[in-house]
Write an enzyme that holds these catalytic residues in place. Structure first.
Site, PDB file in Angstrom:
ATOM      1  N   SER A  73      30.392  14.560  11.463  1.00 56.37           N
ATOM      2  CA  SER A  73      29.603  15.781  11.632  1.00 56.37           C
ATOM      3  C   SER A  73      29.840  16.438  12.986  1.00 56.37           C
ATOM      4  CB  SER A  73      28.115  15.483  11.458  1.00 56.37           C
ATOM      5  OG  SER A  73      27.862  15.149  10.122  1.00 56.37           O
ATOM      6  N   THR A 126      25.358  17.875  14.449  1.00 58.76           N
ATOM      7  CA  THR A 126      25.486  19.242  13.933  1.00 58.76           C
ATOM      8  C   THR A 126      24.828  20.266  14.867  1.00 58.76           C
ATOM      9  OG1 THR A 126      25.426  18.237  11.740  1.00 58.76           O
ATOM     10  CG2 THR A 126      25.303  20.654  11.837  1.00 58.76           C
ATOM     11  N   GLU A 246      19.903  23.628   9.382  1.00 59.44           N
ATOM     12  CA  GLU A 246      20.618  22.498   8.774  1.00 59.44           C
ATOM     13  C   GLU A 246      19.726  21.661   7.865  1.00 59.44           C
ATOM     14  OE1 GLU A 246      21.647  19.132  11.224  1.00 59.44           O
ATOM     15  OE2 GLU A 246      23.314  18.562   9.930  1.00 59.44           O
ATOM     16  N   ASP A 251      22.923  14.245   3.847  1.00 51.39           N
ATOM     17  CA  ASP A 251      23.906  13.223   4.242  1.00 51.39           C
ATOM     18  C   ASP A 251      23.362  11.801   4.062  1.00 51.39           C
ATOM     19  OD1 ASP A 251      26.479  12.634   5.654  1.00 51.39           O
ATOM     20  OD2 ASP A 251      25.165  11.916   7.255  1.00 51.39           O
ATOM     21  N   HIS A 255      25.053   8.675   2.070  1.00 47.49           N
ATOM     22  CA  HIS A 255      25.387   7.379   2.701  1.00 47.49           C
ATOM     23  C   HIS A 255      24.678   6.232   1.992  1.00 47.49           C
ATOM     24  CE1 HIS A 255      27.774   8.524   6.174  1.00 47.49           C
ATOM     25  NE2 HIS A 255      26.935   9.495   6.467  1.00 47.49           N
ATOM     26  N   ASP A 293      29.274  20.524   6.082  1.00 47.66           N
ATOM     27  CA  ASP A 293      30.248  20.121   7.114  1.00 47.66           C
ATOM     28  C   ASP A 293      31.273  19.156   6.532  1.00 47.66           C
ATOM     29  OD1 ASP A 293      28.312  18.142   6.827  1.00 47.66           O
ATOM     30  OD2 ASP A 293      28.085  17.781   8.977  1.00 47.66           O
TER      31      ASP A 293
HETATM   32 MG    MG Z   1      24.007  16.843  10.731  1.00 50.89          MG
HETATM   33 ZN    ZN Z   2      27.155  11.274   7.602  1.00 54.62          ZN
END
Ligand code: MG
Ligand code: ZN
Length: 358
Positions: A73, A126, A246, A251, A255, A293
């Protein structure tokens, strides 16, 4: 000869039309961390009113970093914020480690207001790519200090711990109280959503948690609520503004290979997109760019019903992948984002829109 005339025509056409359109007054960049095409597909396939369907211009972004097929990121954020490819782990610097001004810094030179709204810690990669410069994304204390030296108008997110001294329960080993310093600079410091909701300030840090914000379903406010507050403050600048929003924790769902978490965070982000689109539709001078991203989790839709929201995601990875991500653009000059873009070309185009302002 024919070829020369043809090229000359193209050249004249390009300079005539490239210079004529008016740049947008406001720019809103929305980044879904880890939001690939499969993640967006879930919204499009299960929601007839999906916000993603409302963009007149769509495209793809190649998310590779300068040195890796699969980005992190930090490099992904830097590409969008500064318009340069860089190495994984690097924040706001190029491959050689040289600081590159972000769109926020350029915007300030043009007297625009700037703001970030994230659900991660604000020192996370980010947002940090828009606000700081370091070769190592883990330099959180340094990043927080860099942030406090900028004139960013609105900062909303988590991560209070890197702004307060260890002696006061924070993480700063230098024992500097950055929140106090920000206050001295004229910032209002807001510690929870109730106070943020009541505040009519145009210049504040709202650090709502010590670490990241809670997942969307465990908060009593949404990313959309936070975005509305930022839009209200930033849109009071007659020169315009640049805002970055964001959906940081999409994310995490990737994960963790956790479909429920992924979709809840995606939904929170999508509601914020709708809020931004509503604003842009009324405002008419706002460019909205939504992208990821990178993709996280190697998500694939492997089962479900055509007539219901019932859908099953399988994951091929616990990490980021190199799959291209979607690009969605709305508003003045949105056309320039269509097709397949390198991620840093998206950033470069955004920077150009600021640079070409009077
Ligand atoms: Mg981020
Ligand atoms: Zn990540």
């Amino acid at each position: 000869m024919k070829k020369i005339i043809f090229l000359l025509t193209i050249f004249l056409y390009t300079i005539t039309f490239a210079e004529s359109p008016k740049p947008p007054k406001n720019i809103i960049i929305m980044i879904g961390d880890g939001m690939g095409i499969s993640q967006v597909s879930v919204s499009v396939l299960t929601n007839a009113n999906s916000a993603f369907k409302k963009f007149p211009i769509t495209g793809f972004s190649i998310t590779c970093s300068a040195d890796k097929l699969i980005t992190d990121s930090a490099a992904g954020g830097t590409a969008l914020a500064c318009g340069v490819p860089t190495k994984n782990g690097a924040i706001g610097v190029d491959e050689m480690g040289k600081s590159i001004p972000s769109i926020f810094e350029l915007a300030k030179q043009k007297n625009l207001s700037t703001g970030v709204v994230v659900t991660s810690e604000v020192t996370n990669a980010t947002p940090a790519a828009f606000l700081g410069h370091t070769s190592n994304r883990k330099n959180y204390e340094i990043l927080a200090e860099q942030f406090s030296l900028l004139e960013t108008d609105i900062v909303i997110g988590g991560g209070k711990r890197y702004f307060i001294p260890e002696s006061s329960g924070g993480k700063r080993k230098d024992n500097v109280d950055l929140l106090m310093k920000l206050q001295e600079k004229g910032y209002i410091i807001l510690n929870d959503f109730e106070n943020l909701k009541k505040s009519d300030s145009r210049k504040y840090y709202a650090l709502l948690e010590n670490e990241a914000l809670k997942p969307a379903t465990l908060r009593n406010y949404s990313l959309s609520d936070l975005t509305k507050k930022a839009l209200h403050a930033l849109s009071q600048n007659e020169n315009g503004f640049v805002l970055m929003v964001e959906g940081s924790q999409i994310d995490n769902g990737g994960h963790d290979n956790n479909q429920e978490l992924l979709l809840n965070e995606l939904n929170d982000f999508e509601n914020a997109i709708q809020t931004v689109l509503d604003f842009a539709e009324t405002n008419k001078e706002t460019l909205v760019l939504v992208t990821g991203d990178h993709e996280t989790g190697g998500a694939a839709i492997t089962a479900g019903d055509i007539n219901s929201e019932n859908i099953k995601i399988d994951f091929a990875s616990k990490s980021h992948t190199a799959t291209m991500v979607g690009v969605f653009a709305y508003g003045p000059q949105c056309e320039i984002f269509s097709g397949i873009n390198e991620n840093y070309h998206l950033g470069r185009k955004l920077l150009h829109l600021i640079q070409t302002r009077y």
